[in-house]
Design an enzyme around this catalytic site. Sequence first.
Site, PDB file in Angstrom:
ATOM      1  N   CYS A  67       0.816  -1.201   0.000  1.00  0.00           N
ATOM      2  CA  CYS A  67       0.000   0.000   0.000  1.00  0.00           C
ATOM      3  C   CYS A  67       0.853   1.255   0.000  1.00  0.00           C
ATOM      4  CB  CYS A  67      -0.915  -0.030   1.220  1.00  0.00           C
ATOM      5  SG  CYS A  67      -1.969   1.398   1.343  1.00  0.00           S
ATOM      6  N   GLY A 118      -5.988  -5.020 -18.914  1.00  0.00           N
ATOM      7  CA  GLY A 118      -6.846  -5.167 -17.743  1.00  0.00           C
ATOM      8  C   GLY A 118      -7.546  -3.863 -17.396  1.00  0.00           C
ATOM      9  N   HIS A 154     -25.022  22.998   2.687  1.00  0.00           N
ATOM     10  CA  HIS A 154     -25.284  23.435   1.316  1.00  0.00           C
ATOM     11  C   HIS A 154     -24.275  24.500   0.932  1.00  0.00           C
ATOM     12  CE1 HIS A 154     -27.649  24.378  -2.249  1.00  0.00           C
ATOM     13  NE2 HIS A 154     -27.525  25.661  -1.954  1.00  0.00           N
ATOM     14  N   GLY A 161      -9.445  -3.225 -14.798  1.00  0.00           N
ATOM     15  CA  GLY A 161      -9.815  -3.157 -13.381  1.00  0.00           C
ATOM     16  C   GLY A 161      -9.337  -1.833 -12.786  1.00  0.00           C
ATOM     17  N   ARG A 180      -4.196  -9.615  -8.697  1.00  0.00           N
ATOM     18  CA  ARG A 180      -3.085  -9.829  -7.774  1.00  0.00           C
ATOM     19  C   ARG A 180      -3.147 -11.243  -7.198  1.00  0.00           C
ATOM     20  NH1 ARG A 180      -0.081  -5.593  -6.467  1.00  0.00           N
ATOM     21  NH2 ARG A 180       0.443  -6.387  -4.398  1.00  0.00           N
TER      22      ARG A 180
HETATM   23  P1  FAD Z   1       0.922  -5.970   1.772  1.00  0.00           P
HETATM   24  O1  FAD Z   1       0.709  -4.518   1.819  1.00  0.00           O
HETATM   25  O2  FAD Z   1       1.047  -6.614   0.449  1.00  0.00           O
HETATM   26  O3  FAD Z   1       2.217  -6.246   2.648  1.00  0.00           O
HETATM   27  C1  FAD Z   1       2.762  -7.523   2.758  1.00  0.00           C
HETATM   28  C2  FAD Z   1       4.204  -7.398   3.219  1.00  0.00           C
HETATM   29  O4  FAD Z   1       4.674  -8.681   3.575  1.00  0.00           O
HETATM   30  C3  FAD Z   1       5.145  -6.893   2.140  1.00  0.00           C
HETATM   31  O5  FAD Z   1       5.802  -5.742   2.589  1.00  0.00           O
HETATM   32  C4  FAD Z   1       6.113  -8.046   1.904  1.00  0.00           C
HETATM   33  O6  FAD Z   1       7.441  -7.607   1.663  1.00  0.00           O
HETATM   34  C5  FAD Z   1       6.037  -8.794   3.223  1.00  0.00           C
HETATM   35  N1  FAD Z   1       6.344 -10.224   3.131  1.00  0.00           N
HETATM   36  C6  FAD Z   1       5.735 -11.152   2.342  1.00  0.00           C
HETATM   37  N2  FAD Z   1       6.254 -12.379   2.594  1.00  0.00           N
HETATM   38  C7  FAD Z   1       7.209 -12.212   3.540  1.00  0.00           C
HETATM   39  C8  FAD Z   1       8.100 -13.106   4.213  1.00  0.00           C
HETATM   40  N3  FAD Z   1       8.097 -14.423   3.992  1.00  0.00           N
HETATM   41  N4  FAD Z   1       8.971 -12.583   5.104  1.00  0.00           N
HETATM   42  C9  FAD Z   1       8.983 -11.256   5.377  1.00  0.00           C
HETATM   43  N5  FAD Z   1       8.166 -10.373   4.776  1.00  0.00           N
HETATM   44  C10 FAD Z   1       7.292 -10.847   3.880  1.00  0.00           C
HETATM   45  N6  FAD Z   1      -5.979  -0.557  -1.458  1.00  0.00           N
HETATM   46  C11 FAD Z   1      -6.800   0.387  -0.954  1.00  0.00           C
HETATM   47  O7  FAD Z   1      -7.477   0.133   0.052  1.00  0.00           O
HETATM   48  N7  FAD Z   1      -6.914   1.612  -1.537  1.00  0.00           N
HETATM   49  C12 FAD Z   1      -6.201   1.947  -2.650  1.00  0.00           C
HETATM   50  O8  FAD Z   1      -6.324   3.057  -3.163  1.00  0.00           O
HETATM   51  C13 FAD Z   1      -5.329   0.979  -3.197  1.00  0.00           C
HETATM   52  N8  FAD Z   1      -4.597   1.261  -4.288  1.00  0.00           N
HETATM   53  C14 FAD Z   1      -3.722   0.343  -4.763  1.00  0.00           C
HETATM   54  C15 FAD Z   1      -2.971   0.659  -5.883  1.00  0.00           C
HETATM   55  C16 FAD Z   1      -2.084  -0.244  -6.410  1.00  0.00           C
HETATM   56  C17 FAD Z   1      -1.273   0.117  -7.618  1.00  0.00           C
HETATM   57  C18 FAD Z   1      -1.926  -1.517  -5.781  1.00  0.00           C
HETATM   58  C19 FAD Z   1      -0.951  -2.519  -6.305  1.00  0.00           C
HETATM   59  C20 FAD Z   1      -2.668  -1.854  -4.667  1.00  0.00           C
HETATM   60  C21 FAD Z   1      -3.577  -0.922  -4.149  1.00  0.00           C
HETATM   61  N9  FAD Z   1      -4.372  -1.228  -3.032  1.00  0.00           N
HETATM   62  C22 FAD Z   1      -5.242  -0.280  -2.556  1.00  0.00           C
HETATM   63  C23 FAD Z   1      -4.335  -2.548  -2.381  1.00  0.00           C
HETATM   64  C24 FAD Z   1      -3.480  -2.499  -1.094  1.00  0.00           C
HETATM   65  O9  FAD Z   1      -2.183  -2.078  -1.421  1.00  0.00           O
HETATM   66  C25 FAD Z   1      -3.471  -3.856  -0.444  1.00  0.00           C
HETATM   67  O10 FAD Z   1      -4.790  -4.309  -0.236  1.00  0.00           O
HETATM   68  C26 FAD Z   1      -2.752  -3.807   0.904  1.00  0.00           C
HETATM   69  O11 FAD Z   1      -1.429  -3.349   0.763  1.00  0.00           O
HETATM   70  C27 FAD Z   1      -2.757  -5.177   1.567  1.00  0.00           C
HETATM   71  O12 FAD Z   1      -2.123  -5.094   2.787  1.00  0.00           O
HETATM   72  P2  FAD Z   1      -1.445  -6.355   3.474  1.00  0.00           P
HETATM   73  O13 FAD Z   1      -0.956  -5.860   4.799  1.00  0.00           O
HETATM   74  O14 FAD Z   1      -2.363  -7.504   3.437  1.00  0.00           O
HETATM   75  O15 FAD Z   1      -0.206  -6.769   2.547  1.00  0.00           O
END
Ligand code: FAD
Length: 474
Positions: A41, A184, A447, A186, A275
């Site tokens: 994020c 895509g 308003h 989306g 994703r």
């Molecule tokens: P992530 O943010 O994916 O974090 C997971 C972390 O785990 C990563 O830093 C990774 O390095 C770490 N990791 C993974 N495996 C391991 C391991 N084995 N050991 C150590 N570290 C590890 N969402 C919104 O709500 N609003 C938005 O406007 C929005 N815009 C987006 C725009 C784009 C271009 C993208 C790609 C995504 C967007 N999202 C948005 C989605 C949002 O980014 C994700 O839903 C969110 O980041 C998920 O959070 P998370 O904590 O589940 O995982």
Amino acid sequence: MHSQVVVLGGGPGGYAAAFLAADLGLEVAIVEADPRLGGTCLLRGCIPSKALLHTAKVISEAQDLAEWGVEFQPPKIDVDKVRGRKDEIIATLSGGLGKLADARKVKKIHARGVFVDSGTLNLEPVEGGASTFGDERLTFDHCILATGSVPAMPKFLDIGSPRVVSSNGALAMPDIPESLLVVGGGYIGLEMGTVYSELGSKVTVVELSDGLLPGADRDLVRPLAKRIKERFAGVLLSHKVTGLKDVGEKVEVSIEGPELTDTVKFDRVLVAIGRWPVSKGFGLENTKVTVNERGFVETDEQQRTSDPKIFAIGDVAGDPMLAHKAAAEGRVAAEVIAGQPSAFDARAIPAVVFTDPEIAWAGLTAEEAKRDGIKVDIATYPWQASGRALANGRTDGLTKWLVDPETERVLGCGIVGYGAGELIAEAVLAIEMGCNVHDIASSIHPHPTLSETVAFASEVQLGTATEIYKPKRK
Ligand code: FAD
């Protein structure tokens, strides 16, 4: 090393969980492979895309003013500065997260975590990182799995060319290509397409299904599709990309569909077709955690997996893959581990597409009501009737409520238009609080604002909207 709670992954789900667990008195460590906290994020998603979208929005608003007698010169884009501003925002926020972790005494472990068993992670050194941890064991009482997701890149599109990028590459923004193909339609493809289009690229979108934003309410998508058609170089619906070939300066793309079956050259291709959850390659099979056929970790409403020591939250735990859903689940997991009777039972998880116009919805959607045979009344307020929308020169919007005909409770809300992403918050609160249309109609809205459309749509349902005249049947 031992920690009461270990959070694997430092994204919006992981750090929200870790910080709350620490606030609730638990001893917490976050294991993150990236040197910075923030996850997808902050580092490669929500925040950098919105920083660039803000620049894009100011450019298009300046152009729109020509109709009102104010003309600007075409913008001169300094791509290094545009990128630099975005990178500064990321650095500020991720630096802030690091400090917040320190203040709460949450241990930051820069390493890749690999499960040895249900109570142990191996800390592998990360490539290129200044990890102080390597090949060390970390045991825990509870682990919160927050490993997130990565861009889907099927083999036939992954041709190893720097000209074919995912959202990660598009956000890195090395330059502004003259032509860009977005594979895509989306939300990620359309948001990034909007950025590049406003910065000067000729953007074409190819979407497999017969409409942009598959799954979203068509009434909401229509105004966006119209504006995209006017501003993008092309929109190819019901078309598929069947192959890519790097031919030096360009990528040759094979496209198949009713309007076009040919190869077309583009300077850059952005693959934005979804994703994949990160649930493989780090030893989950050494635990009792179960993963479904789509790769998501299965959890109950307390975010517990089938392994009693392991919880899962965020993108890796299923749809919708959104940062605020990840954070909300993270807080539930932390509370449950701390012994509180918490559960994830949200009635409305808002979704926002930050395009121009924006699209936002919360709660039940018209599509879901139709699919599940749920009886609803739909009350729509067109923005042509809003003074503020007219004053803004942006009447391309609508606000709709989905209402239970029996109880008059609001079940869902959809908004398309300028700033829809901010307006939807009121609907989230109303749905969560079990409001009915009378509650919303009788709450006085300021308003002239676009927020009035939320109240006016509820008046449409009651047949009392001032600006909408509906003659009564005799
Ligand atoms: P992530 O943010 O994916 O974090 C997971 C972390 O785990 C990563 O830093 C990774 O390095 C770490 N990791 C993974 N495996 C391991 C391991 N084995 N050991 C150590 N570290 C590890 N969402 C919104 O709500 N609003 C938005 O406007 C929005 N815009 C987006 C725009 C784009 C271009 C993208 C790609 C995504 C967007 N999202 C948005 C989605 C949002 O980014 C994700 O839903 C969110 O980041 C998920 O959070 P998370 O904590 O589940 O995982």
